[in-house]
Enzyme design. Sequence first.
Site, PDB file in Angstrom:
ATOM      1  N   TYR A  49      15.144  52.260 -38.903  1.00 32.58           N
ATOM      2  CA  TYR A  49      14.020  52.718 -38.070  1.00 32.58           C
ATOM      3  C   TYR A  49      13.203  51.593 -37.438  1.00 32.58           C
ATOM      4  O   TYR A  49      12.316  51.866 -36.630  1.00 32.58           O
ATOM      5  CB  TYR A  49      13.100  53.622 -38.911  1.00 32.58           C
ATOM      6  CG  TYR A  49      13.812  54.845 -39.452  1.00 32.58           C
ATOM      7  CD1 TYR A  49      14.322  55.805 -38.589  1.00 32.58           C
ATOM      8  CD2 TYR A  49      13.995  55.039 -40.823  1.00 32.58           C
ATOM      9  CE1 TYR A  49      14.997  56.920 -39.069  1.00 32.58           C
ATOM     10  CE2 TYR A  49      14.657  56.144 -41.322  1.00 32.58           C
ATOM     11  CZ  TYR A  49      15.154  57.081 -40.439  1.00 32.58           C
ATOM     12  OH  TYR A  49      15.820  58.186 -40.907  1.00 32.58           O
TER      13      TYR A  49
ATOM     14  N   HIS B 200      14.664  61.843 -32.122  1.00 31.52           N
ATOM     15  CA  HIS B 200      14.972  61.146 -33.374  1.00 31.52           C
ATOM     16  C   HIS B 200      15.235  59.685 -33.058  1.00 31.52           C
ATOM     17  O   HIS B 200      15.940  59.384 -32.082  1.00 31.52           O
ATOM     18  CB  HIS B 200      16.216  61.727 -34.056  1.00 31.52           C
ATOM     19  CG  HIS B 200      16.045  63.166 -34.414  1.00 31.52           C
ATOM     20  ND1 HIS B 200      15.303  63.567 -35.502  1.00 31.52           N
ATOM     21  CD2 HIS B 200      16.474  64.291 -33.808  1.00 31.52           C
ATOM     22  CE1 HIS B 200      15.294  64.885 -35.550  1.00 31.52           C
ATOM     23  NE2 HIS B 200      15.999  65.347 -34.530  1.00 31.52           N
TER      24      HIS B 200
HETATM   25  C1  DQA Z   1      14.807  61.113 -38.154  1.00 33.82           C
HETATM   26  C2  DQA Z   1      16.200  61.514 -38.614  1.00 33.82           C
HETATM   27  C3  DQA Z   1      16.131  62.457 -39.817  1.00 33.82           C
HETATM   28  O1  DQA Z   1      17.425  62.783 -40.237  1.00 33.82           O
HETATM   29  C4  DQA Z   1      15.415  61.774 -40.957  1.00 33.82           C
HETATM   30  O2  DQA Z   1      15.276  62.670 -42.056  1.00 33.82           O
HETATM   31  C5  DQA Z   1      14.106  61.223 -40.563  1.00 33.82           C
HETATM   32  C6  DQA Z   1      14.005  60.506 -39.286  1.00 33.82           C
HETATM   33  C7  DQA Z   1      14.865  60.072 -37.017  1.00 33.82           C
HETATM   34  O3  DQA Z   1      13.869  59.910 -36.325  1.00 33.82           O
HETATM   35  O4  DQA Z   1      15.892  59.414 -36.858  1.00 33.82           O
HETATM   36  O5  DQA Z   1      13.130  61.264 -41.314  1.00 33.82           O
HETATM   37  O6  DQA Z   1      14.137  62.258 -37.666  1.00 33.82           O
END
Ligand code: DQA
Length: 142
Positions: A22, A96
Site C-alpha cells: 500500500y 482499491h
Molecule cells: C484494498 C484491498 C482489499 O482487499 C483489502 O482488504 C484492503 C485494501 C485496497 O485498497 O487495495 O483493506 O481495498
Amino acid sequence: MNVFIINGVNLGQLGTREVDIYGHLSFDEYLRDLVNQYPDVNIDYLQEDDEGELAQAIAEARDYAGIILNPGAFTHTSVAVADAIRTTPCPVVEVHLSNIFGREPYRLRNMVSSYCIGSICGLGLDGYRLALEHILKKCSTR
Ligand code: DQA
C-alpha cells in the site's frame, strides 16, 4: 461541486500498514495534496472501521456529485455496504490501491462492484485522483 471520499476498515493505517503493497504515504498526506490540486472541489472525507457506521454513512450521503469508495476488506464480505451503495442516490466509484484480481483468491469475491458506476484498482493512491477526474468529467457533460 461536492465529492465524498470514503475509506473503510484498516485504511486509517495507510503509510504504516503492509507498505510493500500500500506504500509509505498516509491518506491524510495524500488527501492534502489532492485538495490542493482541486481548489474548486469540496472534498469531504471519512475513514470508518465499523461496518454499520460505514454502511450508514454511504446510505445517507446526499448531494454529492459522486462518492469515491474504498471499502477495504468489506468489499469482499459486506451485504450491508452493498445495500448502502444501492440506497444512496449518489454515483459511487470503487477504488482499491492494490490489484485485488492478482492477490489471494478470497479477494476475487466482490460484493460492491456491480452497484458502482465503475472500479479502479491496482493504481495505488492515484486511483482516487482518477476517480475524481471521472466524476468531474461526468458532471461537466451533464
Ligand atoms: C484494498 C484491498 C482489499 O482487499 C483489502 O482488504 C484492503 C485494501 C485496497 O485498497 O487495495 O483493506 O481495498
